[in-house]
Design a protein around this motif. Structure first.
Motif, PDB file in Angstrom:
ATOM      1  N   VAL A  30       0.831  -1.204   0.000  1.00 41.91           N
ATOM      2  CA  VAL A  30       0.000   0.000   0.000  1.00 41.91           C
ATOM      3  C   VAL A  30       0.867   1.256   0.000  1.00 41.91           C
ATOM      4  O   VAL A  30       0.484   2.297  -0.551  1.00 41.91           O
ATOM      5  CB  VAL A  30      -0.997  -0.010   1.186  1.00 41.91           C
ATOM      6  CG1 VAL A  30      -0.304   0.345   2.503  1.00 41.91           C
ATOM      7  CG2 VAL A  30      -2.168   0.941   0.936  1.00 41.91           C
ATOM      8  N   LYS A  31       2.043   1.166   0.580  1.00 40.72           N
ATOM      9  CA  LYS A  31       2.968   2.308   0.568  1.00 40.72           C
ATOM     10  C   LYS A  31       3.518   2.530  -0.851  1.00 40.72           C
ATOM     11  O   LYS A  31       3.676   3.665  -1.298  1.00 40.72           O
ATOM     12  CB  LYS A  31       4.132   2.062   1.527  1.00 40.72           C
ATOM     13  CG  LYS A  31       3.745   2.145   2.996  1.00 40.72           C
ATOM     14  CD  LYS A  31       4.885   1.774   3.924  1.00 40.72           C
ATOM     15  CE  LYS A  31       6.084   2.688   3.769  1.00 40.72           C
ATOM     16  NZ  LYS A  31       5.815   4.099   4.135  1.00 40.72           N
ATOM     17  N   SER A  34       0.878   4.219  -3.181  1.00 40.61           N
ATOM     18  CA  SER A  34       0.377   5.532  -2.761  1.00 40.61           C
ATOM     19  C   SER A  34       1.207   6.619  -3.427  1.00 40.61           C
ATOM     20  O   SER A  34       2.381   6.784  -3.118  1.00 40.61           O
ATOM     21  CB  SER A  34       0.456   5.674  -1.239  1.00 40.61           C
ATOM     22  OG  SER A  34      -0.368   4.734  -0.603  1.00 40.61           O
ATOM     23  N   ASN A  35       0.608   7.320  -4.361  1.00 39.02           N
ATOM     24  CA  ASN A  35       1.362   8.352  -5.082  1.00 39.02           C
ATOM     25  C   ASN A  35       0.676   9.716  -5.031  1.00 39.02           C
ATOM     26  O   ASN A  35       0.905  10.559  -5.883  1.00 39.02           O
ATOM     27  CB  ASN A  35       1.605   7.925  -6.534  1.00 39.02           C
ATOM     28  CG  ASN A  35       0.340   7.398  -7.204  1.00 39.02           C
ATOM     29  OD1 ASN A  35      -0.743   7.921  -6.954  1.00 39.02           O
ATOM     30  ND2 ASN A  35       0.481   6.371  -8.036  1.00 39.02           N
ATOM     31  N   ALA A  40      -1.297  10.449   2.266  1.00 39.29           N
ATOM     32  CA  ALA A  40      -2.591   9.785   2.122  1.00 39.29           C
ATOM     33  C   ALA A  40      -2.946   8.936   3.339  1.00 39.29           C
ATOM     34  O   ALA A  40      -2.077   8.394   4.022  1.00 39.29           O
ATOM     35  CB  ALA A  40      -2.566   8.909   0.868  1.00 39.29           C
ATOM     36  N   VAL A  42      -4.397   5.579   5.022  1.00 32.84           N
ATOM     37  CA  VAL A  42      -4.485   4.158   4.691  1.00 32.84           C
ATOM     38  C   VAL A  42      -5.778   3.646   5.305  1.00 32.84           C
ATOM     39  O   VAL A  42      -6.031   3.833   6.502  1.00 32.84           O
ATOM     40  CB  VAL A  42      -3.278   3.367   5.240  1.00 32.84           C
ATOM     41  CG1 VAL A  42      -3.472   1.874   5.001  1.00 32.84           C
ATOM     42  CG2 VAL A  42      -1.992   3.842   4.576  1.00 32.84           C
ATOM     43  N   ALA A 178       0.128   6.863   4.784  1.00 33.50           N
ATOM     44  CA  ALA A 178       1.079   6.239   3.865  1.00 33.50           C
ATOM     45  C   ALA A 178       2.522   6.470   4.301  1.00 33.50           C
ATOM     46  O   ALA A 178       3.428   5.722   3.935  1.00 33.50           O
ATOM     47  CB  ALA A 178       0.864   6.757   2.451  1.00 33.50           C
ATOM     48  N   SER A 215      -6.374   0.013   1.127  1.00 28.28           N
ATOM     49  CA  SER A 215      -6.082   1.012   0.097  1.00 28.28           C
ATOM     50  C   SER A 215      -5.614   2.287   0.769  1.00 28.28           C
ATOM     51  O   SER A 215      -5.711   2.438   1.982  1.00 28.28           O
ATOM     52  CB  SER A 215      -7.323   1.300  -0.753  1.00 28.28           C
ATOM     53  OG  SER A 215      -8.344   1.861   0.059  1.00 28.28           O
ATOM     54  N   SER A 216      -5.105   3.196  -0.032  1.00 27.39           N
ATOM     55  CA  SER A 216      -4.808   4.533   0.473  1.00 27.39           C
ATOM     56  C   SER A 216      -5.633   5.506  -0.358  1.00 27.39           C
ATOM     57  O   SER A 216      -6.214   5.126  -1.381  1.00 27.39           O
ATOM     58  CB  SER A 216      -3.306   4.853   0.364  1.00 27.39           C
ATOM     59  OG  SER A 216      -2.924   4.971  -0.993  1.00 27.39           O
ATOM     60  N   THR A 217      -5.698   6.742   0.076  1.00 26.97           N
ATOM     61  CA  THR A 217      -6.477   7.748  -0.641  1.00 26.97           C
ATOM     62  C   THR A 217      -6.060   7.785  -2.110  1.00 26.97           C
ATOM     63  O   THR A 217      -4.892   7.936  -2.430  1.00 26.97           O
ATOM     64  CB  THR A 217      -6.259   9.140  -0.015  1.00 26.97           C
ATOM     65  OG1 THR A 217      -6.437   9.049   1.394  1.00 26.97           O
ATOM     66  CG2 THR A 217      -7.244  10.145  -0.589  1.00 26.97           C
ATOM     67  N   SER A 219      -5.765   5.455  -4.231  1.00 25.83           N
ATOM     68  CA  SER A 219      -5.045   4.299  -4.778  1.00 25.83           C
ATOM     69  C   SER A 219      -6.008   3.158  -5.068  1.00 25.83           C
ATOM     70  O   SER A 219      -7.119   3.129  -4.542  1.00 25.83           O
ATOM     71  CB  SER A 219      -3.991   3.810  -3.773  1.00 25.83           C
ATOM     72  OG  SER A 219      -4.551   2.880  -2.855  1.00 25.83           O
TER      73      SER A 219
END
Length: 229
Positions: A30-31, A34-35, A40, A42, A178, A215-217, A219
């Motif tokens: 997840v890291k 995360s872009n 962001a 998690v 993240a 997930s992350s924001t 992603s």
């Protein structure tokens, strides 16, 4: 169909199609995916085998994330004057009573958590239509209606969150940022999942945890092995 951005394609390429990841693997992945240009959140989404329309299958609880949420939680303490000093010393961002009740009546809800005392709950009843939909109504079950104001404020500031299964049978929770290390994300995720397992309703039959996604924001989501506990 929405067009995939370059970053979204790159993120999707890192997720193996059809693969179910372990919590450890997902916490690291997840890291990588995360872009966002900001730190962001998690998030984890757990689909439960319950019927939330039935009172005896409602799943609701609180958990203290060992590594916090990574978020600066804004706390409003609605207390009588004799408790104001206690709330302020514990770190509450806003402390008071009637002046804040008036602000809420006017539409002000710029806080994340409201903590209050049993004797004040009667005054909050008429504000249910404002606070309820925003998830801000204090509740004894989540520890936000208590006489130990200092403890409640301290716990929330340190990473205590409450969660509730929604009408589709899913529990959504933010378990960090993240920027956290993979170990911290994993630790928070495991703490939430362990708590969920303890809350399995006796009326729930069959598979309790049906699916888990992390997930992350902004992603894509990662499918996580639901075989826990």
């Amino acid at each position: 169909m929405a067009r995939l951005t370059k970053k979204k394609k790159e993120a999707l390429a890192k997720i193996e199609k059809g693969r179910i990841y372990s919590i450890t693997e997902a916490s690291a992945l997840v890291k990588e995916i995360s872009n966002a240009k900001f730190d962001a959140s998690v998030d984890i989404a757990v689909r439960l085998g319950v019927d939330p329309r039935k009172a005896n299958q409602m799943v609701r609880g609180v958990v203290s994330l060992p590594h916090g949420t990574g978020k600066d939680v804004k706390v409003l303490a609605l207390v009588t004057p004799d408790k104001e000093a206690e709330a302020k010393e514990a770190g509450a961002d806003y402390v008071g009573l009637d002046e804040y009740l008036d602000k809420i009546k006017s539409g002000w809800t710029d806080v994340d958590v409201i903590i209050t005392m049993p004797s004040v709950m009667g005054k909050l009843g008429p504000l249910g239509r404002v606070l309820g939909p925003r998830g801000l109504m204090p509740n004894p079950k989540t520890g936000t209606v208590t006489m130990d104001i200092a403890k409640a404020v301290t716990e929330v500031k340190a990473g205590k969150i409450d969660f509730k299964v929604d009408k589709t049978g899913i529990v959504h929770a933010a378990i960090g940022k993240a920027s956290f290390s993979a170990d911290k994300i994993e630790g928070n995720a495991n703490e939430l999942l362990t708590t969920l397992m303890k809350l399995k309703p006796t009326a729930s039959k069959g598979v309790y945890v049906k699916s888990i996604f992390m997930s992350s924001t902004m992603s894509p989501s990662i499918a996580v092995d639901p075989k826990i506990g």
